[in-house]
Design an enzyme around this catalytic site. Structure first.
Site, PDB file in Angstrom:
ATOM      1  N   GLY A   1     -91.386 -60.526  24.655  1.00 27.18           N
ATOM      2  CA  GLY A   1     -89.920 -60.538  24.654  1.00 27.18           C
ATOM      3  C   GLY A   1     -89.287 -59.412  25.438  1.00 27.18           C
ATOM      4  O   GLY A   1     -88.369 -58.756  24.958  1.00 27.18           O
ATOM      5  N   THR A   2     -89.762 -59.216  26.664  1.00 30.56           N
ATOM      6  CA  THR A   2     -89.143 -58.176  27.502  1.00 30.56           C
ATOM      7  C   THR A   2     -88.963 -58.692  28.920  1.00 30.56           C
ATOM      8  O   THR A   2     -89.837 -59.392  29.450  1.00 30.56           O
ATOM      9  CB  THR A   2     -89.958 -56.859  27.476  1.00 30.56           C
ATOM     10  OG1 THR A   2     -89.328 -55.912  28.335  1.00 30.56           O
ATOM     11  CG2 THR A   2     -91.412 -57.045  27.882  1.00 30.56           C
TER      12      THR A   2
ATOM     13  N   ASN B   1     -92.927 -64.753  26.387  1.00 30.02           N
ATOM     14  CA  ASN B   1     -91.498 -64.652  26.681  1.00 30.02           C
ATOM     15  C   ASN B   1     -90.883 -66.046  26.749  1.00 30.02           C
ATOM     16  O   ASN B   1     -91.593 -67.032  26.867  1.00 30.02           O
ATOM     17  CB  ASN B   1     -91.310 -63.941  28.045  1.00 30.02           C
ATOM     18  CG  ASN B   1     -90.095 -63.056  28.082  1.00 30.02           C
ATOM     19  OD1 ASN B   1     -89.877 -62.306  27.147  1.00 30.02           O
ATOM     20  ND2 ASN B   1     -89.305 -63.144  29.127  1.00 30.02           N
TER      21      ASN B   1
ATOM     22  N   ASP C   1     -84.236 -51.063  16.931  1.00 32.58           N
ATOM     23  CA  ASP C   1     -83.716 -51.719  15.725  1.00 32.58           C
ATOM     24  C   ASP C   1     -84.531 -51.453  14.465  1.00 32.58           C
ATOM     25  O   ASP C   1     -84.155 -51.889  13.377  1.00 32.58           O
ATOM     26  CB  ASP C   1     -83.600 -53.235  15.960  1.00 32.58           C
ATOM     27  CG  ASP C   1     -84.931 -53.873  16.422  1.00 32.58           C
ATOM     28  OD1 ASP C   1     -86.009 -53.379  16.032  1.00 32.58           O
ATOM     29  OD2 ASP C   1     -84.871 -54.867  17.175  1.00 32.58           O
TER      30      ASP C   1
ATOM     31  N   ALA D   1     -90.812 -66.270  20.422  1.00 29.99           N
ATOM     32  CA  ALA D   1     -91.838 -65.368  19.867  1.00 29.99           C
ATOM     33  C   ALA D   1     -92.228 -65.744  18.438  1.00 29.99           C
ATOM     34  O   ALA D   1     -93.391 -65.585  18.060  1.00 29.99           O
ATOM     35  CB  ALA D   1     -91.336 -63.922  19.921  1.00 29.99           C
TER      36      ALA D   1
ATOM     37  N   HIS E   1     -87.963 -45.731  22.914  1.00 30.71           N
ATOM     38  CA  HIS E   1     -86.536 -45.532  23.160  1.00 30.71           C
ATOM     39  C   HIS E   1     -85.827 -45.012  21.913  1.00 30.71           C
ATOM     40  O   HIS E   1     -84.602 -45.039  21.829  1.00 30.71           O
ATOM     41  CB  HIS E   1     -85.876 -46.838  23.638  1.00 30.71           C
ATOM     42  CG  HIS E   1     -86.330 -47.258  25.017  1.00 30.71           C
ATOM     43  ND1 HIS E   1     -86.123 -48.512  25.526  1.00 30.71           N
ATOM     44  CD2 HIS E   1     -86.990 -46.566  25.983  1.00 30.71           C
ATOM     45  CE1 HIS E   1     -86.624 -48.588  26.765  1.00 30.71           C
ATOM     46  NE2 HIS E   1     -87.161 -47.420  27.055  1.00 30.71           N
TER      47      HIS E   1
ATOM     48  N   CYS F   1     -77.390 -29.740  12.337  1.00 32.25           N
ATOM     49  CA  CYS F   1     -78.691 -29.898  11.689  1.00 32.25           C
ATOM     50  C   CYS F   1     -78.824 -28.852  10.567  1.00 32.25           C
ATOM     51  O   CYS F   1     -78.589 -27.661  10.784  1.00 32.25           O
ATOM     52  CB  CYS F   1     -79.786 -29.688  12.732  1.00 32.25           C
ATOM     53  SG  CYS F   1     -81.446 -29.734  12.057  1.00 32.25           S
TER      54      CYS F   1
HETATM   55  P1  OAD Z   1     -83.909 -57.720  27.883  1.00 33.33           P
HETATM   56  O1  OAD Z   1     -82.642 -58.205  27.264  1.00 33.33           O
HETATM   57  O2  OAD Z   1     -83.830 -57.156  29.248  1.00 33.33           O
HETATM   58  O3  OAD Z   1     -84.987 -58.906  27.912  1.00 33.33           O
HETATM   59  C1  OAD Z   1     -85.281 -59.659  26.780  1.00 33.33           C
HETATM   60  C2  OAD Z   1     -86.312 -60.723  27.159  1.00 33.33           C
HETATM   61  O4  OAD Z   1     -86.635 -61.454  25.971  1.00 33.33           O
HETATM   62  C3  OAD Z   1     -85.835 -61.748  28.182  1.00 33.33           C
HETATM   63  O5  OAD Z   1     -86.795 -61.856  29.221  1.00 33.33           O
HETATM   64  C4  OAD Z   1     -85.732 -63.060  27.385  1.00 33.33           C
HETATM   65  O6  OAD Z   1     -86.110 -64.198  28.169  1.00 33.33           O
HETATM   66  C5  OAD Z   1     -86.730 -62.828  26.272  1.00 33.33           C
HETATM   67  N1  OAD Z   1     -86.427 -63.547  25.025  1.00 33.33           N
HETATM   68  C6  OAD Z   1     -85.221 -63.826  24.472  1.00 33.33           C
HETATM   69  N2  OAD Z   1     -85.362 -64.448  23.314  1.00 33.33           N
HETATM   70  C7  OAD Z   1     -86.699 -64.588  23.098  1.00 33.33           C
HETATM   71  C8  OAD Z   1     -87.496 -65.172  22.070  1.00 33.33           C
HETATM   72  N3  OAD Z   1     -86.946 -65.741  20.995  1.00 33.33           N
HETATM   73  N4  OAD Z   1     -88.836 -65.128  22.194  1.00 33.33           N
HETATM   74  C9  OAD Z   1     -89.427 -64.558  23.281  1.00 33.33           C
HETATM   75  N5  OAD Z   1     -88.725 -63.998  24.288  1.00 33.33           N
HETATM   76  C10 OAD Z   1     -87.385 -64.001  24.196  1.00 33.33           C
HETATM   77  O7  OAD Z   1     -84.540 -56.669  26.846  1.00 33.33           O
HETATM   78  P2  OAD Z   1     -85.665 -55.553  27.088  1.00 33.33           P
HETATM   79  O8  OAD Z   1     -86.653 -56.001  28.094  1.00 33.33           O
HETATM   80  O9  OAD Z   1     -86.149 -55.162  25.760  1.00 33.33           O
HETATM   81  O10 OAD Z   1     -83.191 -49.623  26.708  1.00 33.33           O
HETATM   82  O11 OAD Z   1     -84.800 -54.383  27.697  1.00 33.33           O
HETATM   83  C11 OAD Z   1     -85.407 -53.155  27.976  1.00 33.33           C
HETATM   84  C12 OAD Z   1     -84.481 -51.989  27.698  1.00 33.33           C
HETATM   85  O12 OAD Z   1     -83.232 -52.215  28.359  1.00 33.33           O
HETATM   86  C13 OAD Z   1     -84.068 -51.829  26.255  1.00 33.33           C
HETATM   87  O13 OAD Z   1     -85.022 -51.157  25.469  1.00 33.33           O
HETATM   88  C14 OAD Z   1     -82.829 -51.000  26.354  1.00 33.33           C
HETATM   89  C15 OAD Z   1     -82.172 -51.668  27.534  1.00 33.33           C
HETATM   90  O14 OAD Z   1     -81.400 -50.822  28.303  1.00 33.33           O
HETATM   91  C16 OAD Z   1     -82.608 -48.601  26.057  1.00 33.33           C
HETATM   92  O15 OAD Z   1     -81.864 -48.744  25.135  1.00 33.33           O
HETATM   93  C17 OAD Z   1     -82.992 -47.264  26.584  1.00 33.33           C
END
Ligand code: OAD
Length: 266
Positions: A198-199, A224, A109, A250, A124, A152
């Site tokens: 936040g992952t 998280n 983003d 966060a 990514h 390109c």
């Molecule tokens: P996810 O959607 O899998 O996980 C997001 C995490 O953020 C979850 O564990 C939520 O509990 C947490 N969360 C939500 N709101 C929050 C807040 N306000 N504060 C803190 N935590 C919060 O997203 P990612 O782990 O980023 O890949 O996903 C990994 C990858 O999967 C992405 O980069 C994307 C996707 O496929 C590609 O695009 C290649």
């Protein structure tokens, strides 16, 4: 914020402060309070399963237009929102730590970069850019529509020719390797502290970076909404690799942790 969370943050800051070389891994949760959906969970972008199929290298090979249209829609959503307090706190921390801090983001983003972070490895990719399919350094801004046959225009061979390979969104699709792999490996094996923010820890190789950091002796933390492994039902060594788990939004936890760390470093 409740007292146990404050204490957990203080203890993390004290453990991180001595001569920190800090790696911060971020995921969609850090951008949730800017107004962007996360990927997983009930209201996630992948909750109906269909969108996940649209971001694979296989689908891109079969239906380029569909994938580009889909990513253009995500790009438009991302451009409508602004960095939040958590993104800005990391900019403040980078101003203090300089080269001793690296952000590795899974997010496409561009919010860390727009907030002002400079040392960002967007593993990514980034929805605001297009890249050439033949020469990776040929990155250009993605503005307006992208026709699937767009080419390109970078000059090559000392300006004698146009590149003319096809352009595509600068985003890593499932089935493709991450970007900046070597720099990520170096940062993670060299860090003294590793904070994930936040992952869900479901997508490799980002999900396993905590393990590499921990094996290299780093102090590890997860910020998280939910505990590690809860959403994926995973109780593997990866989810157990965090020394500290700071639960909460966060935008609340990260600025406090940054303040505590800055205080503990002085
Ligand atoms: P996810 O959607 O899998 O996980 C997001 C995490 O953020 C979850 O564990 C939520 O509990 C947490 N969360 C939500 N709101 C929050 C807040 N306000 N504060 C803190 N935590 C919060 O997203 P990612 O782990 O980023 O890949 O996903 C990994 C990858 O999967 C992405 O980069 C994307 C996707 O496929 C590609 O695009 C290649």
């Amino acid at each position: 914020m409740d007292r146990p969370t404050q204490e957990a943050i203080r203890s993390l800051a004290l453990a991180t402060a001595p001569r920190p070389r800090l790696v911060i891994l971020t995921g969609a949760g850090i951008s949730a309070e800017s107004g962007l959906s996360t990927y997983r969970g009930p209201d996630g972008l992948y909750s109906d399963g269909s969108k996940a199929n649209l971001v694979t290298a296989e689908t891109f090979g079969q239906d380029r237009d569909a994938v580009i249209t889909h990513l253009a829609c995500w790009r438009d959503q991302a451009l409508k929102v602004s960095p939040n307090r958590a993104h800005r706190a990391l900019v403040e921390l980078e101003a203090a730590l300089g080269k001793a801090m690296t952000v590795i983001t899974q997010n496409v983003d561009n919010l860390h970069q727009r907030a002002g972070s400079r040392r960002v490895l967007a593993i990514h990719g980034d929805l605001t850019g297009l890249r050439c399919e033949a020469r990776r350094p040929h990155i250009q801004p993605w503005e307006g529509e992208l026709q699937s046959e767009a080419l390109c225009h970078h000059l090559i061979f000392g300006g004698l020719r146009r590149c003319s390979a096809r352009l595509r969104p600068n985003v890593v699709l499932f089935g493709e390797p991450i970007l900046f792999g070597k720099q990520v490996e170096r940062a993670v094996t060299d860090c003294t502290a590793f904070w994930a923010i936040g992952t869900s820890g479901t997508v490799a190789p980002a999900a396993t970076l905590v393990l590499a950091a921990r094996l290299s002796g780093a102090e590890t933390a997860l910020f998280n909404l939910t505990p590690p492994g809860e959403e994926s039902g995973d109780d593997s060594i990866v989810t157990a690799a965090y020394h500290h788990v700071i639960l909460g939004p966060a935008t609340e936890t990260v600025p406090v942790a940054v303040n505590e760390l800055l205080g503990a470093c002085h």
